[in-house]
Scaffold this motif. Structure first.
Motif, PDB file in Angstrom:
ATOM      1  N   LEU A   9       0.829  -1.199   0.000  1.00  0.00           N
ATOM      2  CA  LEU A   9       0.000   0.000   0.000  1.00  0.00           C
ATOM      3  C   LEU A   9       0.868   1.256   0.000  1.00  0.00           C
ATOM      4  O   LEU A   9       0.638   2.193  -0.778  1.00  0.00           O
ATOM      5  N   ILE A  10       1.875   1.261   0.851  1.00  0.00           N
ATOM      6  CA  ILE A  10       2.792   2.407   0.924  1.00  0.00           C
ATOM      7  C   ILE A  10       3.534   2.588  -0.397  1.00  0.00           C
ATOM      8  O   ILE A  10       3.678   3.706  -0.912  1.00  0.00           O
ATOM      9  N   ALA A  11       3.984   1.482  -0.981  1.00  0.00           N
ATOM     10  CA  ALA A  11       4.709   1.547  -2.260  1.00  0.00           C
ATOM     11  C   ALA A  11       3.824   2.130  -3.364  1.00  0.00           C
ATOM     12  O   ALA A  11       4.285   2.931  -4.194  1.00  0.00           O
ATOM     13  N   GLU A  12       2.546   1.762  -3.354  1.00  0.00           N
ATOM     14  CA  GLU A  12       1.629   2.266  -4.380  1.00  0.00           C
ATOM     15  C   GLU A  12       1.369   3.763  -4.205  1.00  0.00           C
ATOM     16  O   GLU A  12       1.307   4.510  -5.188  1.00  0.00           O
ATOM     17  N   ILE A  13       1.241   4.208  -2.960  1.00  0.00           N
ATOM     18  CA  ILE A  13       1.041   5.639  -2.701  1.00  0.00           C
ATOM     19  C   ILE A  13       2.259   6.429  -3.170  1.00  0.00           C
ATOM     20  O   ILE A  13       2.126   7.464  -3.835  1.00  0.00           O
ATOM     21  N   VAL A  14       3.443   5.950  -2.831  1.00  0.00           N
ATOM     22  CA  VAL A  14       4.683   6.612  -3.265  1.00  0.00           C
ATOM     23  C   VAL A  14       4.758   6.665  -4.791  1.00  0.00           C
ATOM     24  O   VAL A  14       5.107   7.690  -5.386  1.00  0.00           O
ATOM     25  N   ASN A  15       4.411   5.546  -5.429  1.00  0.00           N
ATOM     26  CA  ASN A  15       4.453   5.473  -6.892  1.00  0.00           C
ATOM     27  C   ASN A  15       3.486   6.472  -7.527  1.00  0.00           C
ATOM     28  O   ASN A  15       3.848   7.199  -8.468  1.00  0.00           O
ATOM     29  N   LEU A  16       2.257   6.535  -7.015  1.00  0.00           N
ATOM     30  CA  LEU A  16       1.259   7.448  -7.575  1.00  0.00           C
ATOM     31  C   LEU A  16       1.683   8.904  -7.405  1.00  0.00           C
ATOM     32  O   LEU A  16       1.556   9.718  -8.333  1.00  0.00           O
ATOM     33  N   GLU A  17       2.166   9.239  -6.232  1.00  0.00           N
ATOM     34  CA  GLU A  17       2.593  10.620  -5.980  1.00  0.00           C
ATOM     35  C   GLU A  17       3.775  10.992  -6.868  1.00  0.00           C
ATOM     36  O   GLU A  17       3.879  12.133  -7.332  1.00  0.00           O
ATOM     37  N   ALA A  18       4.643  10.031  -7.142  1.00  0.00           N
ATOM     38  CA  ALA A  18       5.803  10.294  -8.002  1.00  0.00           C
ATOM     39  C   ALA A  18       5.358  10.508  -9.451  1.00  0.00           C
ATOM     40  O   ALA A  18       5.837  11.430 -10.128  1.00  0.00           O
ATOM     41  N   ILE A  19       4.436   9.666  -9.917  1.00  0.00           N
ATOM     42  CA  ILE A  19       3.945   9.779 -11.297  1.00  0.00           C
ATOM     43  C   ILE A  19       3.336  11.157 -11.551  1.00  0.00           C
ATOM     44  O   ILE A  19       3.501  11.732 -12.630  1.00  0.00           O
ATOM     45  N   LEU A  20       2.666  11.701 -10.541  1.00  0.00           N
ATOM     46  CA  LEU A  20       2.033  13.012 -10.690  1.00  0.00           C
ATOM     47  C   LEU A  20       3.029  14.104 -11.060  1.00  0.00           C
ATOM     48  O   LEU A  20       2.648  15.131 -11.616  1.00  0.00           O
ATOM     49  N   ASN A  21       4.276  13.889 -10.761  1.00  0.00           N
ATOM     50  CA  ASN A  21       5.295  14.911 -11.027  1.00  0.00           C
ATOM     51  C   ASN A  21       6.083  14.680 -12.310  1.00  0.00           C
ATOM     52  O   ASN A  21       7.037  15.398 -12.596  1.00  0.00           O
ATOM     53  N   LEU A  22       5.665  13.683 -13.097  1.00  0.00           N
ATOM     54  CA  LEU A  22       6.257  13.493 -14.419  1.00  0.00           C
ATOM     55  C   LEU A  22       5.631  14.476 -15.409  1.00  0.00           C
ATOM     56  O   LEU A  22       4.500  14.928 -15.218  1.00  0.00           O
ATOM     57  N   SER A 111      11.512   7.986 -24.261  1.00  0.00           N
ATOM     58  CA  SER A 111      10.918   7.323 -23.096  1.00  0.00           C
ATOM     59  C   SER A 111      11.279   7.987 -21.775  1.00  0.00           C
ATOM     60  O   SER A 111      10.789   7.569 -20.723  1.00  0.00           O
ATOM     61  N   CYS A 112      12.102   9.038 -21.828  1.00  0.00           N
ATOM     62  CA  CYS A 112      12.644   9.588 -20.584  1.00  0.00           C
ATOM     63  C   CYS A 112      11.581  10.185 -19.664  1.00  0.00           C
ATOM     64  O   CYS A 112      11.789  10.296 -18.455  1.00  0.00           O
ATOM     65  N   LYS A 113      10.408  10.576 -20.210  1.00  0.00           N
ATOM     66  CA  LYS A 113       9.391  11.171 -19.335  1.00  0.00           C
ATOM     67  C   LYS A 113       8.345  10.159 -18.864  1.00  0.00           C
ATOM     68  O   LYS A 113       7.357  10.536 -18.236  1.00  0.00           O
ATOM     69  N   TYR A 114       8.565   8.887 -19.183  1.00  0.00           N
ATOM     70  CA  TYR A 114       7.644   7.852 -18.742  1.00  0.00           C
ATOM     71  C   TYR A 114       8.276   7.003 -17.645  1.00  0.00           C
ATOM     72  O   TYR A 114       9.510   6.895 -17.543  1.00  0.00           O
ATOM     73  N   THR A 115       7.433   6.358 -16.839  1.00  0.00           N
ATOM     74  CA  THR A 115       7.955   5.419 -15.847  1.00  0.00           C
ATOM     75  C   THR A 115       8.492   4.180 -16.562  1.00  0.00           C
ATOM     76  O   THR A 115       8.066   3.856 -17.678  1.00  0.00           O
ATOM     77  N   ARG A 116       9.399   3.486 -15.891  1.00  0.00           N
ATOM     78  CA  ARG A 116       9.926   2.253 -16.475  1.00  0.00           C
ATOM     79  C   ARG A 116       8.798   1.233 -16.671  1.00  0.00           C
ATOM     80  O   ARG A 116       8.801   0.460 -17.634  1.00  0.00           O
ATOM     81  N   SER A 117       7.829   1.254 -15.767  1.00  0.00           N
ATOM     82  CA  SER A 117       6.696   0.328 -15.877  1.00  0.00           C
ATOM     83  C   SER A 117       5.914   0.581 -17.159  1.00  0.00           C
ATOM     84  O   SER A 117       5.551  -0.358 -17.874  1.00  0.00           O
ATOM     85  N   LYS A 118       5.665   1.866 -17.471  1.00  0.00           N
ATOM     86  CA  LYS A 118       4.904   2.192 -18.676  1.00  0.00           C
ATOM     87  C   LYS A 118       5.692   1.814 -19.928  1.00  0.00           C
ATOM     88  O   LYS A 118       5.126   1.286 -20.892  1.00  0.00           O
ATOM     89  N   VAL A 119       6.990   2.081 -19.926  1.00  0.00           N
ATOM     90  CA  VAL A 119       7.828   1.718 -21.075  1.00  0.00           C
ATOM     91  C   VAL A 119       7.868   0.199 -21.236  1.00  0.00           C
ATOM     92  O   VAL A 119       7.775  -0.315 -22.349  1.00  0.00           O
ATOM     93  N   ARG A 120       7.955  -0.507 -20.113  1.00  0.00           N
ATOM     94  CA  ARG A 120       8.008  -1.967 -20.167  1.00  0.00           C
ATOM     95  C   ARG A 120       6.758  -2.536 -20.840  1.00  0.00           C
ATOM     96  O   ARG A 120       6.829  -3.473 -21.627  1.00  0.00           O
ATOM     97  N   LYS A 121       5.606  -1.956 -20.543  1.00  0.00           N
ATOM     98  CA  LYS A 121       4.350  -2.420 -21.146  1.00  0.00           C
ATOM     99  C   LYS A 121       4.319  -2.167 -22.649  1.00  0.00           C
ATOM    100  O   LYS A 121       3.611  -2.855 -23.387  1.00  0.00           O
ATOM    101  N   ALA A 122       5.071  -1.179 -23.100  1.00  0.00           N
ATOM    102  CA  ALA A 122       5.092  -0.840 -24.533  1.00  0.00           C
ATOM    103  C   ALA A 122       6.085  -1.680 -25.322  1.00  0.00           C
ATOM    104  O   ALA A 122       6.039  -1.710 -26.555  1.00  0.00           O
ATOM    105  N   LEU A 123       6.978  -2.376 -24.639  1.00  0.00           N
ATOM    106  CA  LEU A 123       8.022  -3.139 -25.327  1.00  0.00           C
ATOM    107  C   LEU A 123       7.433  -4.357 -26.036  1.00  0.00           C
ATOM    108  O   LEU A 123       6.528  -5.010 -25.509  1.00  0.00           O
ATOM    109  N   PRO A 124       7.944  -4.690 -27.214  1.00  0.00           N
ATOM    110  CA  PRO A 124       7.511  -5.929 -27.887  1.00  0.00           C
ATOM    111  C   PRO A 124       7.915  -7.130 -27.044  1.00  0.00           C
ATOM    112  O   PRO A 124       9.046  -7.201 -26.546  1.00  0.00           O
ATOM    113  N   LYS A 125       6.998  -8.065 -26.853  1.00  0.00           N
ATOM    114  CA  LYS A 125       7.229  -9.165 -25.913  1.00  0.00           C
ATOM    115  C   LYS A 125       8.457  -9.994 -26.248  1.00  0.00           C
ATOM    116  O   LYS A 125       9.179 -10.452 -25.354  1.00  0.00           O
ATOM    117  N   ASN A 126       8.710 -10.186 -27.551  1.00  0.00           N
ATOM    118  CA  ASN A 126       9.823 -11.075 -27.914  1.00  0.00           C
ATOM    119  C   ASN A 126      11.188 -10.488 -27.566  1.00  0.00           C
ATOM    120  O   ASN A 126      12.176 -11.226 -27.454  1.00  0.00           O
TER     121      ASN A 126
END
Length: 635
Positions: A9-22, A111-126
């Motif tokens: 829960l704490i990790a998710e709150i930190v993550n959300l607050e951080a994303i807001l500042n991208l 990709s520099c203004k996106y989170t690594r998680s968002k970039v990871r989702k955009a990567l081709p699976k192979n």
């Protein structure tokens, strides 16, 4: 709650607050595509010039203009360009390695203004694991340099360079546009709206605002025979009957036979010149005869709606009953009829279909509603579409918000209930949803509203007093052809009007603006897409080849990134293969509309508002959990 879930829960709150500042993601706005797939596809591939801009920023000191253009077109069309390079024996080990390194530099930059998680989702699976290693080489100048070099060398030696380069190119295209807005009119005029729909279905993030030409397709699919007649007539008029037959599997044999039985060559019903392919004489005759047959069927079906819906206040559009020999009698004035083809009109019951006409339109409706591909496209249109959309403090709307000449909202009444402004558009939106839900029941009360959206005076999509289809076909007097526009279209030039409209949709008028399509901007005549001191942006610049002689350009794209808004004007797109062979891009110029001193962050956006609420709710939950734990310890 366990300690582990508390940590999560704490990790998710930190993550959300951080994303807001991208920085906010880049939005792209396009409008009035009208079946021009190749031009639209190119705009998405080049990010309205954003990719070339980024290539120049990174490689201006290393690459010549020709080399920059070649790299850009490789990114836009990787498969086609790689084939050409192989044919010329230029796809060498050194070329592949250099190109992969250049593309990786671009991926990192995009990709520099996106989170690594968002970039990871955009990567081709192979290649997801390998790409993540190469995109984030924090210690590339230290011990891991040989490791990164070996990855690239091995990819090439395993003959995977082409596939890997292609994956990188599409990843760049994906990262340059974060979200796409289509401000209406995907259908009609151009030949490939179906391909546009396929592209949108596969796209990562998109919303659509219905255009008037989309609504008749949607209305036809929902069961409106009058809308279907309009779809058929327009396809015949623009020489696009193959769209119905080949793309959507609609068998027009019955319509051809009927039109040949009752109608004859009438030169005024020839299809408009098709800029995409040469129609055979047989195809021209089909289009000519089908236009006549379906125009008469359309007039009858529309007359039936007008008669059963007096609340539409459209009795002045009942014209078949005003034919007297070779004349049309309007307000005691006789106008000579030309191009006459009224042989199936019964003077005693002019709006009744013959048995053959009724059977024909019913059979075509059944085909239309049971076309699998069309069902897929219309379902997606409903899923992603609406009459208007409020996004990041901007109002996105294809047509208009009906106004009176004094600037007040025009009231429109249906079954004794009056609607205006936002409530009117919400009423229309609700009717569209209900009609789609009940499409196989063909509820006239609902489908009639969709038809009204196509041509009714109070429609937010039509925006005119009356549609003069009959007069344009059958009357030579030009004054009868004029379609008077709603007051919205000249009042939108005023900042005060736009501020009022924004407030009606609960948008901060200081921050927001209205983004409009529907009416082509005639650049040749000095018109500008930027109106009301920037509060109104009209981005219909002529994607359709039918409009380009008037507009003087090949369309507009609005780009809204973290630095503000700018408008890209495109030169007309010629042809895909020619563009690829000559590295011929279509972005002509860019115009800054709003330049921000401070970059716009996610917290300032519609998505940011949702994330802030989610973070707040999680923090409230965390506090309650802490209080519960404290009470338990005290006990």
């Amino acid at each position: 709650m366990t300690e582990q879930s508390r940590d999560e829960l704490i990790a998710e709150i930190v993550n959300l607050e951080a994303i807001l500042n991208l920085p906010k993601g880049t939005e792209h706005f396009v409008s009035d595509l009208h079946g021009e797939f190749e031009a639209f596809d190119h705009i998405l591939r080049n990010g309205s010039g954003s990719i070339k801009e980024k290539v120049r920023m990174i490689f201006a000191k290393e690459l010549s203009d020709d080399e920059i253009a070649s790299l850009c077109f490789l990114i836009y069309y990787p498969e086609e360009k790689l084939i050409r390079l192989k044919q010329k024996q230029l796809l060498t080990f050194d070329f592949s390695k250099r190109t992969i390194q250049q593309l990786l530099d671009l991926v990192r930059f995009c990709s520099c203004k996106y989170t690594r998680s968002k970039v990871r989702k955009a990567l081709p699976k192979n290649y997801a694991y390998i790409l993540e290693e190469l995109i984030y080489p924090y210690d590339q100048n230290a011990d891991k340099q040989d490791y990164y070099e070996q990855i690239i060398d091995k990819i090439i030696s395993l003959r995977e360079a082409e596939v890997f380069i292609t994956s990188l190119c599409y990843l760049i295209q994906r990262l340059v546009i974060d979200h796409l807005h289509v401000i209406g009119d995907i259908y009609d005029r151009g030949p490939e709206p179906d391909k546009i729909m396929d592209k949108l279905i596969a796209y990562h993030s998109v919303d659509i605002q219905f255009g008037n030409h989309d609504i008749i397709w949607l209305g036809a699919f929902c069961g409106s025979k009058a809308c279907l007649a309009n779809v058929l007539r327009i396809c015949a008029r623009y020489g696009n009957l193959d769209l119905l037959e080949e793309s959507y599997g609609i068998n027009l044999t019955g319509l051809r036979k009927f039109s040949r039985k009752y109608y004859k060559d009438n030169l005024q019903f020839q299809p408009k010149k098709n800029p995409y392919r040469h129609l055979t004489e047989e195809e021209k005759i089909d289009s000519m005869l089908i236009q006549q047959a379906i125009t008469i069927i359309q007039q009858k079906l529309e007359g039936q709606i007008i008669l059963r819906r007096p609340d539409f206040a459209m009795t002045d559009r009942l014209l078949l009953d005003k034919i007297d020999g070779n004349s049309l009698i309007l307000d005691s004035t006789a106008y000579s009829l030309v191009n006459s083809c009224f042989q199936t009109v019964d003077p005693h019951s002019p709006f009744s279909l013959s048995e053959e006409e009724d059977a024909l339109i019913s059979e075509l409706m059944s085909q239309f509603q049971h076309s699998e591909r069309l069902a897929k496209h219309m379902s997606f249109l409903m899923k992603k579409g609406s009459l208007y959309h409020v996004y990041n403090q901007n109002l996105l709307i294809h047509g208009c918000i009906p106004l009176n000449t004094d600037g007040s909202f025009q009231k429109v009444s249906f079954k004794g209930q009056s609607y205006s402004g936002k409530k009117l558009l919400d009423y229309f939106d609700h009717a569209i949803t209900a009609a789609f839900t009940n499409r196989f029941r063909q509820v006239e009360e609902l489908t009639d509203i969709i038809w009204y959206l196509w041509c009714g005076e109070g429609s937010s999509l039509f925006g005119k007093k009356a549609m003069k289809t009959f007069e344009r076909y059958f009357c030579s007097e030009s004054e009868l052809h004029v379609e008077e526009k709603n007051a919205y279209y000249y009042l939108r030039e005023q900042k005060e009007t736009c501020m009022k409209l924004l407030e009606e949709f609960d948008i901060n008028p200081v921050i927001g603006c209205i983004i409009n399509g529907h009416t082509p901007i005639k650049l040749k005549k000095g018109e500008t897409p930027i109106k009301a001191e920037g509060k109104m942006l009209v981005i219909d610049g002529g994607f359709s080849k039918s409009y380009q002689k008037v507009t003087g350009i090949g369309g507009y794209t609005l780009i809204y990134n973290s630095y503000g808004m700018h408008l890209a004007a495109h030169k007309p797109f010629t042809e895909k293969n020619s563009a690829i062979a000559n590295n011929d891009d279509i972005v002509s110029s860019r115009q800054i509309i709003d330049r921000r001193n401070n970059r716009i962050k996610v917290l300032d956006t519609s998505i940011g508002a949702r994330l802030k609420l989610e973070a707040y709710q999680l923090q409230q939950y965390l506090s309650k959990m802490a209080d519960t734990t404290l009470i338990q310890k005290q006990e």
